[in-house]
Design a protein around this motif. Structure first.
Motif, PDB file in Angstrom:
ATOM      1  N   UNK A 263      -6.103  16.359   3.712  1.00 56.03           N
ATOM      2  CA  UNK A 263      -6.885  17.371   3.005  1.00 56.03           C
ATOM      3  C   UNK A 263      -5.894  18.405   2.465  1.00 56.03           C
ATOM      4  N   UNK A 264      -5.974  18.748   1.204  1.00 56.21           N
ATOM      5  CA  UNK A 264      -4.992  19.620   0.578  1.00 56.21           C
ATOM      6  C   UNK A 264      -5.003  21.024   1.191  1.00 56.21           C
ATOM      7  N   UNK A 265      -6.066  21.403   1.893  1.00 56.25           N
ATOM      8  CA  UNK A 265      -6.095  22.699   2.575  1.00 56.25           C
ATOM      9  C   UNK A 265      -5.698  22.587   4.044  1.00 56.25           C
ATOM     10  N   UNK A 300      -6.194  14.761  -0.392  1.00 54.31           N
ATOM     11  CA  UNK A 300      -7.613  14.647  -0.118  1.00 54.31           C
ATOM     12  C   UNK A 300      -8.263  16.017  -0.077  1.00 54.31           C
ATOM     13  N   UNK A 301      -9.509  16.044   0.404  1.00 52.49           N
ATOM     14  CA  UNK A 301     -10.165  17.320   0.634  1.00 52.49           C
ATOM     15  C   UNK A 301     -11.072  17.800  -0.473  1.00 52.49           C
ATOM     16  N   UNK A 302     -11.632  16.903  -1.275  1.00 51.86           N
ATOM     17  CA  UNK A 302     -12.523  17.346  -2.355  1.00 51.86           C
ATOM     18  C   UNK A 302     -13.782  18.021  -1.832  1.00 51.86           C
ATOM     19  N   UNK A 355     -12.153  13.962   2.518  1.00 52.22           N
ATOM     20  CA  UNK A 355     -11.421  14.498   3.668  1.00 52.22           C
ATOM     21  C   UNK A 355      -9.962  14.057   3.550  1.00 52.22           C
ATOM     22  N   UNK A 356      -9.314  13.749   4.672  1.00 46.98           N
ATOM     23  CA  UNK A 356      -7.976  13.180   4.621  1.00 46.98           C
ATOM     24  C   UNK A 356      -8.029  11.816   3.945  1.00 46.98           C
ATOM     25  N   UNK A 357      -6.991  11.479   3.206  1.00 44.71           N
ATOM     26  CA  UNK A 357      -6.929  10.149   2.615  1.00 44.71           C
ATOM     27  C   UNK A 357      -6.787   9.105   3.722  1.00 44.71           C
ATOM     28  N   UNK A 374     -16.462   4.569   0.118  1.00 42.71           N
ATOM     29  CA  UNK A 374     -16.521   4.788  -1.331  1.00 42.71           C
ATOM     30  C   UNK A 374     -15.160   5.078  -1.958  1.00 42.71           C
ATOM     31  N   UNK A 375     -14.107   5.069  -1.149  1.00 44.50           N
ATOM     32  CA  UNK A 375     -12.790   5.471  -1.654  1.00 44.50           C
ATOM     33  C   UNK A 375     -11.837   4.275  -1.657  1.00 44.50           C
TER      34      UNK A 375
END
Length: 605
Positions: A263-265, A300-302, A355-357, A374-375
């Motif tokens: 997650x980018x945050x 990740x982290x959308x 979330x995390x990739x 879905x990813x």
């Protein structure tokens, strides 16, 4: 009265006050708990080091005062704060504070220059008590020596300990008669050393605290980033320290990029943009990231970007943060295909998972739809790194890029070493992308390190033979024949994570769990909750050997360890990394390599 006599007189008064406090403590009945002694805290802490011109906040706290604070003096090299920081507001508060705070002094967004030693002296006193604290700070500037780097690419393998690096080399390159058939990309960098990892508050660190040391050159505490932790309840008001991304933009107009498989945050990328006492303040971290405007953001982290009305959102409002970034001039992509087609925009936001990739083993090799859901079209770290370099290198002033192999750590916690090591190989191949770029340019410093260690260790090999399974199939010494990983497609990743002869891996700290010493087809937790304790997960390796834990029953997974972590570097300034270094030294080595000097920039303006 002369100043010398006045100083002696004041000294006698302070000594008498201290003696009275000590006498009162001795005379207290043993049946009563002694109240906490009054204390003065100076932030930044003693032995802190600053880049001359680096912005920071100063705070002095008085704790546990038994009566109101009557006098509170803060001096730097014998001068009051108003003289040291002219034009800056010095805030002093002595009432309305929550325990243990009794008083505090704050001055924000200040700098120190010239280089040299600065001594902070803080004294607080009240009726019958006295508390004081001194801190010594060192202020430095980059020294003009050797070729400068125009760009810095910092690779952080989260939890990337030395045994993980060894395992990545074994799986990716293999051995014949004791000699490796090749070296990792990071092995071929010119300089190698070790980094210590402890924070200001504890021997064992977390990722926020340790990444913050790399980003700012200052120690922090577990769960904190870009701040010195104070005793106020607000996690956002702790005294800040300017980080390298902020400096790169402010001082030289450099481009900045953040690439991660998390997650980018999350803690590591967050430490290069944000200032908060709590790493879980994800939306605040995102707001600070948006304000800084890194030129490239990928991971990740959308879920943090989507309005709460959108399925999967983790926001508490209906802000569409992706749209906000697009309005700031960012191109947006959400898949590997879109990343390949985006071209070379000036700014890029790539979000490839809520979330995390997913880890490389699952998204790049096994491709189990039940895991990916879905990813199914996530890019790998090599693709993200290549695109980040392509975009950032458009800036004539150079760039700073942080690339995180995030799930090395996220897989070692649940004791899934195969997934962690495949992600380590993925990060190493991203290092190869950077090395090829650097070889063409000659102006780029590459650094590869970890934020902290894990307890994984390689005992030998594991292979079932002569009916031996479980612990009896762990082979040591001369019985530890070489593992049979194969890489027939020559992509650097073993074709099968579960060969007939694999590594025998153990962990020095863990909860109770079961292990059959074979790779798991899908990620799973080693434990489940049972009342107030964690017990082995009956769905994971049900026929495995019960390994009795050595952690508190409240810990559900393996935890970080304290050992030094390896660092490797190549390019201009790489020589600064060929030694044993404190984690805060990484910041100063990068600054030195770049010649990033706020005072020189100010002189040019």
């Amino acid at each position: 009265m002369s100043s010398t006599v006045m100083q002696r007189s004041r000294g006698r008064v302070l000594l008498l006050a201290a003696a009275l406090v000590a006498l009162a403590a001795v005379a207290s009945p043993l049946s009563q708990a002694a109240p906490a002694a009054p204390e003065v805290v100076v932030l930044p802490i003693d032995r802190a080091q600053f880049l001359a011109g680096q912005r920071f906040d100063l705070r002095v706290e008085v704790l546990n005062a038994p009566s109101p604070v009557q006098t509170l003096s803060v001096l730097i090299n014998g001068q009051p704060l108003s003289s040291v920081f002219p034009g800056k507001k010095v805030e002093e508060v002595r009432s309305g504070l929550q325990a243990p705070l009794s008083a505090l002094v704050t001055v924000r967004d200040v700098t120190l220059a010239p280089e040299g030693t600065y001594t902070v002296s803080a004294v607080a006193a009240g009726s019958g008590w006295l508390a004081q604290k001194a801190a010594s700070w060192q202020v430095v500037r980059p020294v003009a020596e050797g070729p400068r780097a125009k760009n810095v690419i910092l690779f952080i393998g989260d939890g990337f300990s030395l045994p993980v690096r060894t395992a990545a080399r074994i799986l990716s390159k293999g051995l014949t008669e004791g000699k490796y058939r090749g070296w990792l990309e990071m092995d071929q960098l010119e300089y190698h050393g070790f980094v210590t990892t402890s924070g200001m508050d504890a021997l064992a660190t977390d990722s926020a605290n340790s990444a913050s040391a790399y980003a700012t050159g200052h120690k922090s505490a577990v769960n904190a980033m870009g701040v010195y932790p104070d005793h106020t309840p607000d996690p956002q008001d702790d005294p800040r320290v300017e980080n390298i991304a902020e400096l790169a933009k402010r001082v030289r107009g450099m481009a900045v990029g953040l690439v991660t498989t998390a997650d980018i945050t999350d803690a590591t990328p967050g430490a290069f943009v944000a200032h908060t006492r709590r790493r879980s303040e994800y939306l605040t971290i995102l707001d600070q990231m948006e304000a800084l405007e890194p030129d490239v953001i990928m991971g990740g982290g959308s879920s943090r970007f989507l309005p709460k009305s959108t399925p999967g959102s983790r926001r508490n409002d209906n802000r569409d943060v992706i749209a906000e970034f697009e309005q700031r001039g960012y191109a947006f992509v959400d898949s590997a295909a879109a990343l390949a087609q985006v071209g070379t925009p000036k700014k890029l936001l790539g979000l490839f998972h809520l979330d995390n990739m997913d880890v490389y083993l699952d998204r790049g090799l096994l491709k189990n739809p039940q895991v990916l859901k879905n990813f199914t079209d996530q890019p790998n770290l090599m693709q993200m790194t290549a695109k980040a370099i392509e975009i950032l290198s458009q800036n004539p002033n150079g760039f700073f890029l942080m690339v995180e192999g995030a799930s090395i750590d996220k897989q070692l916690h649940p004791l899934d070493w195969e997934r962690g090591v495949y992600d380590a190989i993925e990060m190493d191949q991203a290092v190869g992308v950077a090395r090829r770029f650097a070889a063409e340019r000659g102006d780029t410093l590459i650094i590869v390190t970890a934020d902290h260690s894990h307890s994984m260790s390689i005992t030998g090999t594991y292979h079932e033979l002569d009916g031996k399974t479980g612990r009896d199939a762990v082979r040591v010494y001369q019985e530890a024949i070489y593992p049979t990983f194969e890489d027939k497609d020559k992509d650097g990743f073993p074709d099968d994570p579960c060969p007939s002869v694999t590594l025998a891996v153990g962990f020095a700290n863990h909860p109770d769990y079961k292990d059959d010493f074979k790779c798991n087809p899908v990620p799973s937790s080693p434990t489940v909750s049972q009342g107030n304790r964690w017990v082995p997960n009956p769905q994971r390796d049900p026929d495995g050997v019960l390994l009795t834990g050595n952690l508190p029953y409240s810990e559900p997974q393996e935890v970080h360890t304290v050992e030094d972590v390896p660092v490797s570097a190549g390019g201009p300034g790489a020589r600064y990394f060929g030694r044993v270094m404190d984690n805060t030294d990484v910041f100063f080595a990068m600054v030195q390599a770049l010649g990033l000097d706020p005072l020189l920039s100010a002189a040019k303006r």
